[in-house]
Design a protein around this motif. Structure first.
Motif, PDB file in Angstrom:
ATOM      1  N   ILE A  21     -20.197 -15.224   0.763  1.00  9.23           N
ATOM      2  CA  ILE A  21     -18.973 -14.842   1.172  1.00  9.23           C
ATOM      3  C   ILE A  21     -19.474 -16.018   2.232  1.00  9.23           C
ATOM      4  CG2 ILE A  21     -18.272 -13.194   3.059  1.00  9.23           C
ATOM      5  CD1 ILE A  21     -18.894 -11.078   1.440  1.00  9.23           C
ATOM      6  N   LEU A  22     -20.292 -15.977   3.026  1.00 10.31           N
ATOM      7  CA  LEU A  22     -20.398 -17.694   4.064  1.00 10.31           C
ATOM      8  C   LEU A  22     -20.050 -18.411   3.386  1.00 10.31           C
ATOM      9  CD1 LEU A  22     -20.141 -18.072   7.345  1.00 10.31           C
ATOM     10  CD2 LEU A  22     -22.886 -17.004   6.987  1.00 10.31           C
ATOM     11  N   THR A  23     -20.849 -18.982   2.533  1.00 12.28           N
ATOM     12  CA  THR A  23     -20.813 -20.266   1.606  1.00 12.28           C
ATOM     13  C   THR A  23     -19.450 -20.173   1.521  1.00 12.28           C
ATOM     14  OG1 THR A  23     -22.648 -20.070   1.283  1.00 12.28           O
ATOM     15  CG2 THR A  23     -21.795 -21.596   0.149  1.00 12.28           C
ATOM     16  N   LEU A  24     -19.003 -19.369   0.628  1.00  5.20           N
ATOM     17  CA  LEU A  24     -17.576 -19.216   0.295  1.00  5.20           C
ATOM     18  C   LEU A  24     -16.057 -19.702   0.801  1.00  5.20           C
ATOM     19  CD1 LEU A  24     -15.112 -19.615  -2.361  1.00  5.20           C
ATOM     20  CD2 LEU A  24     -15.364 -16.955  -1.731  1.00  5.20           C
ATOM     21  N   MET A  25     -16.902 -19.301   2.222  1.00  2.44           N
ATOM     22  CA  MET A  25     -15.471 -19.420   3.966  1.00  2.44           C
ATOM     23  C   MET A  25     -15.819 -20.771   4.150  1.00  2.44           C
ATOM     24  SD  MET A  25     -15.550 -16.879   7.379  1.00  2.44           S
ATOM     25  CE  MET A  25     -17.065 -17.027   7.601  1.00  2.44           C
ATOM     26  N   THR A  26     -16.944 -21.217   4.173  1.00  2.00           N
ATOM     27  CA  THR A  26     -17.351 -22.002   4.492  1.00  2.00           C
ATOM     28  C   THR A  26     -16.126 -23.488   3.476  1.00  2.00           C
ATOM     29  OG1 THR A  26     -19.336 -21.729   5.629  1.00  2.00           O
ATOM     30  CG2 THR A  26     -18.779 -24.187   5.640  1.00  2.00           C
ATOM     31  N   LEU A  27     -16.586 -23.434   2.715  1.00  2.00           N
ATOM     32  CA  LEU A  27     -16.536 -23.896   1.729  1.00  2.00           C
ATOM     33  C   LEU A  27     -14.946 -24.278   1.318  1.00  2.00           C
ATOM     34  CD1 LEU A  27     -18.977 -24.051  -1.579  1.00  2.00           C
ATOM     35  CD2 LEU A  27     -19.359 -26.108   0.095  1.00  2.00           C
ATOM     36  N   SER A  28     -14.067 -23.452   1.941  1.00  2.00           N
ATOM     37  CA  SER A  28     -13.047 -23.072   1.067  1.00  2.00           C
ATOM     38  C   SER A  28     -12.374 -23.597   2.657  1.00  2.00           C
ATOM     39  CB  SER A  28     -12.422 -21.779   1.478  1.00  2.00           C
ATOM     40  OG  SER A  28     -13.439 -21.255   0.836  1.00  2.00           O
ATOM     41  N   PHE A  29     -12.795 -23.652   3.864  1.00  2.00           N
ATOM     42  CA  PHE A  29     -12.184 -24.120   5.281  1.00  2.00           C
ATOM     43  C   PHE A  29     -12.430 -26.474   4.846  1.00  2.00           C
ATOM     44  CE2 PHE A  29     -12.135 -26.019   9.571  1.00  2.00           C
ATOM     45  CZ  PHE A  29     -11.342 -25.047   9.888  1.00  2.00           C
ATOM     46  N   HIS A  30     -13.948 -26.011   4.894  1.00  2.00           N
ATOM     47  CA  HIS A  30     -14.768 -27.830   4.701  1.00  2.00           C
ATOM     48  C   HIS A  30     -13.113 -28.601   3.199  1.00  2.00           C
ATOM     49  CE1 HIS A  30     -17.064 -31.002   4.720  1.00  2.00           C
ATOM     50  NE2 HIS A  30     -17.211 -30.846   4.272  1.00  2.00           N
ATOM     51  N   ILE A  31     -13.205 -28.344   2.357  1.00  2.00           N
ATOM     52  CA  ILE A  31     -12.506 -28.457   1.456  1.00  2.00           C
ATOM     53  C   ILE A  31     -11.098 -29.198   2.113  1.00  2.00           C
ATOM     54  CG2 ILE A  31     -11.347 -27.228   0.715  1.00  2.00           C
ATOM     55  CD1 ILE A  31     -13.408 -30.022  -1.172  1.00  2.00           C
ATOM     56  N   ILE A  32     -10.967 -28.674   2.927  1.00  2.00           N
ATOM     57  CA  ILE A  32      -9.583 -29.360   3.571  1.00  2.00           C
ATOM     58  C   ILE A  32      -9.449 -30.552   3.586  1.00  2.00           C
ATOM     59  CG2 ILE A  32      -7.662 -28.903   4.751  1.00  2.00           C
ATOM     60  CD1 ILE A  32      -8.161 -26.133   4.577  1.00  2.00           C
ATOM     61  N   TYR A  33     -11.023 -30.762   4.650  1.00  2.00           N
ATOM     62  CA  TYR A  33     -11.143 -32.026   5.514  1.00  2.00           C
ATOM     63  C   TYR A  33     -11.672 -32.946   4.585  1.00  2.00           C
ATOM     64  CZ  TYR A  33      -9.833 -29.284   9.414  1.00  2.00           C
ATOM     65  OH  TYR A  33      -9.204 -28.082  10.282  1.00  2.00           O
ATOM     66  N   ALA A  34     -12.471 -32.496   3.292  1.00  2.00           N
ATOM     67  CA  ALA A  34     -13.614 -32.917   2.871  1.00  2.00           C
ATOM     68  C   ALA A  34     -11.915 -33.846   1.971  1.00  2.00           C
ATOM     69  CB  ALA A  34     -14.198 -31.646   1.576  1.00  2.00           C
ATOM     70  N   THR A  35     -11.304 -32.705   1.702  1.00  2.00           N
ATOM     71  CA  THR A  35     -10.003 -33.997   0.505  1.00  2.00           C
ATOM     72  C   THR A  35      -9.169 -34.242   1.483  1.00  2.00           C
ATOM     73  OG1 THR A  35      -9.809 -31.717  -0.563  1.00  2.00           O
ATOM     74  CG2 THR A  35      -7.871 -33.061  -0.628  1.00  2.00           C
ATOM     75  N   ILE A  36      -9.373 -34.408   2.473  1.00  2.00           N
ATOM     76  CA  ILE A  36      -8.154 -35.921   3.394  1.00  2.00           C
ATOM     77  C   ILE A  36      -8.910 -37.051   3.378  1.00  2.00           C
ATOM     78  CG2 ILE A  36      -6.825 -36.094   4.988  1.00  2.00           C
ATOM     79  CD1 ILE A  36      -6.504 -33.233   5.461  1.00  2.00           C
ATOM     80  N   GLY A  37     -10.260 -36.273   4.183  1.00  2.00           N
ATOM     81  CA  GLY A  37     -10.963 -37.560   4.100  1.00  2.00           C
ATOM     82  C   GLY A  37     -11.473 -38.410   3.484  1.00  2.00           C
ATOM     83  N   VAL A  38     -11.116 -37.755   2.183  1.00  2.00           N
ATOM     84  CA  VAL A  38     -11.669 -38.948   0.210  1.00  2.00           C
ATOM     85  C   VAL A  38     -10.545 -39.839  -0.095  1.00  2.00           C
ATOM     86  CG1 VAL A  38     -12.058 -39.204  -1.785  1.00  2.00           C
ATOM     87  CG2 VAL A  38     -13.861 -37.862  -0.243  1.00  2.00           C
ATOM     88  N   GLY A  39      -9.277 -39.261   0.379  1.00  2.00           N
ATOM     89  CA  GLY A  39      -8.355 -39.043  -0.374  1.00  2.00           C
ATOM     90  C   GLY A  39      -7.778 -40.409   0.928  1.00  2.00           C
ATOM     91  N   VAL A  40      -7.219 -39.579   1.924  1.00  2.00           N
ATOM     92  CA  VAL A  40      -6.457 -40.918   3.389  1.00  2.00           C
ATOM     93  C   VAL A  40      -6.562 -41.871   3.447  1.00  2.00           C
ATOM     94  CG1 VAL A  40      -5.514 -40.482   5.398  1.00  2.00           C
ATOM     95  CG2 VAL A  40      -5.403 -38.453   3.904  1.00  2.00           C
ATOM     96  N   PRO A  41      -7.682 -42.411   3.351  1.00  2.00           N
ATOM     97  CA  PRO A  41      -8.783 -44.143   3.957  1.00  2.00           C
ATOM     98  C   PRO A  41      -8.051 -44.551   2.579  1.00  2.00           C
ATOM     99  CG  PRO A  41     -10.090 -42.341   3.944  1.00  2.00           C
ATOM    100  CD  PRO A  41      -9.157 -41.542   3.295  1.00  2.00           C
ATOM    101  N   LEU A  42      -7.759 -44.387   1.317  1.00  4.92           N
ATOM    102  CA  LEU A  42      -6.852 -44.761  -0.161  1.00  4.92           C
ATOM    103  C   LEU A  42      -5.590 -45.257   0.529  1.00  4.92           C
ATOM    104  CD1 LEU A  42      -7.566 -46.273  -2.483  1.00  4.92           C
ATOM    105  CD2 LEU A  42      -7.125 -44.265  -3.326  1.00  4.92           C
TER     106      LEU A  42
END
Length: 456
Positions: A21-42
């Motif tokens: 549960i804790l890992t899923l919660m962390t990954l679900s929140f982090h993926i928002i910023y990780a996705t933006i972090g990968v895509g926005v620079p391009l």
């Protein structure tokens, strides 16, 4: 696995469940910023390049304003990324002890990739207006975009290893003959890396398009927002198509290397050819009801031909079958992906041909909705990836229950981290909103024109 008793806040006794549960919660929140972090620079790099090529100040300012907001998301992404690193060691110590010396290399390389990105991002931000030739300033974005993409590649390599472990032998319960390089390049890497990158670029484009459409709906009819919307929707279409193509390759990977996951996703119980694709519905025993059925589509997805044989769930041990509710995650991901590709196609063609539909209020509200829908598709995809690997944390070698901690304080960690993520999420929205409200695009353009006039 022994249950650990202690102070319970959430009422769960199963530490493996709480760790998940804790890992899923962390990954679900982090993926928002990780996705933006990968895509926005391009996106920033493309906007600035278009501005230089067209000598258009609007695109240059677009890159500049995106870069400011990007810094905020990077800061929060660092916090959530650090949380993931801590939780790997604290929540999954047995997994890290077993696999850490095999797959540690890409974890270290991800850190270096982030530092590489951060250094050049800092130089890029603090050298605005210090280059007479804007092309030299643009070149600073190249390592930023490469570093962001490399970070996601190395982390995805770790995830790929968990789905298709290789690069070692097991002798008397110990890992021997370890080859870190072989472990890094598992069969899952090509499709997973390509899919992560394409979806990050696609989602970032839709999020930025959503913001531009919202500003137009709020009455700011400035050409700046119209240019931003058209640019990002064109990019969204390109990466939507790329994601669909890569998704097809991902289906073929699953058919060969994780057939139980594909079968669970499609509620396919009996091995057979000419298999149909099942969308949504309700499972009654082994019979899907009220579902949308597409003849031969599952065989085509798995093997590229209508007559391809797809392995059914009844051919696998019951304790190695993933939860069947991943069917809905798969359907959500695919449905949203196809809708977004179709929607971006309609917008781009409509804008090019001058259709009035793309400027209507209801259509722009659909554009605003495209950003959250793209992020929802990302979430569904990652949930499908992780839950679909169950019951394994390291497929074929270690089950999730065997890799989890036996600590009795995981429920307390869930509450504390949930509070942290609420604060970070609200803080992100507040900071970004205030940043752009205090510096609307009209004000910045007026200031830049004033500076140019003074120089002349």
């Amino acid at each position: 696995m022994a249950h650990v008793k202690g102070t319970r806040i959430l009422g769960f006794e199963d530490t493996a469940l709480m760790s998940r549960i804790l890992t899923l919660m962390t990954l679900s929140f982090h993926i928002i910023y990780a996705t933006i972090g990968v895509g926005v620079p391009l996106m920033i790099m493309i906007a600035q390049w278009v501005g230089i090529r067209k000598n258009d100040e609007h695109y240059i300012l677009l890159a500049r304003r995106w870069a400011r907001g990007f810094v905020i998301t990077v800061a929060v992404g660092v916090v959530t990324g650090t949380a993931i690193g801590l939780q790997l060691s604290l929540l999954w110590p047995n997994f890290m002890q077993m696999a850490g010396n095999v797959i540690a290399l890409p974890l270290f390389m991800e850190v270096f990739a982030f530092f590489f990105e951060a250094i050049f991002l800092g130089i890029y931000l603090y050298t605005w207006d210090r280059f007479e030739d804007q092309r030299k300033h643009f070149l600073l974005l190249v390592p930023v975009a490469l570093g962001a993409a490399a970070s996601s590649v190395f982390i995805t390599i770790v995830n790929s290893f968990m789905n298709a472990p290789q690069g070692f032998d097991v002798l008397n319960g110990e890992l021997v003959n370890v080859s870190p390089l072989l472990a890094m390049f598992s069969p899952a890497v090509p499709t997973k890396v390509a899919h992560v990158l394409s979806t990050a670029f696609m989602t970032s484009a839709f999020v930025l398009a959503s913001i531009a459409a919202f500003r137009l709906l709020r009455g700011s009819n400035h050409i700046y927002h119209k240019k931003a919307l058209f640019l990002t929707m064109k990019l969204a279409l390109v990466f939507s198509v790329a994601t669909a193509i890569i998704g097809d390759f991902s289906g073929k990977y699953l058919a060969e290397y994780q057939p139980e996951k594909l079968a669970a996703a499609e509620w396919h119980f009996e091995t057979g050819s000419e298999a149909e694709l099942v969308l949504f519905g309700v499972l009654d025993g082994e019979e899907p009801k009220y579902a949308i059925r597409i003849p031969y589509a599952l065989s085509i997805l798995a093997h590229g031909v209508p007559s391809g044989e797809v392995i059914g769930l009844n051919d696998f041990p019951e304790d190695e079958i993933p939860p069947l509710w991943i069917h809905y995650l798969f359907d959500t991901m695919v449905t949203l992906g196809m809708w977004l590709a179709f929607f971006s196609f309609v917008y781009v063609v409509g804008a090019w041909r001058g259709w009035s539909i793309v400027t209507r209020k209801w259509f722009r509200w659909l554009t605003v909705l495209s950003g959250p829908l793209a992020m929802l598709a990302i979430q569904a995809g990652w949930w499908f990836t992780e839950v679909g690997r169950q019951p394994w944390i390291l497929r074929g070698y270690m089950k999730t229950s065997e890799g989890a901690t036996t600590s009795g304080q995981v429920d307390l960690m869930i509450v504390l981290f949930a509070g942290l993520y609420v604060i970070l999420g609200i803080g992100t929205v507040v900071v970004l909103s205030r940043m752009y409200k205090r510096n609307p695009v009209e004000k910045e353009l007026a200031q830049r024109e004033s500076v140019k006039g003074g120089e002349e």
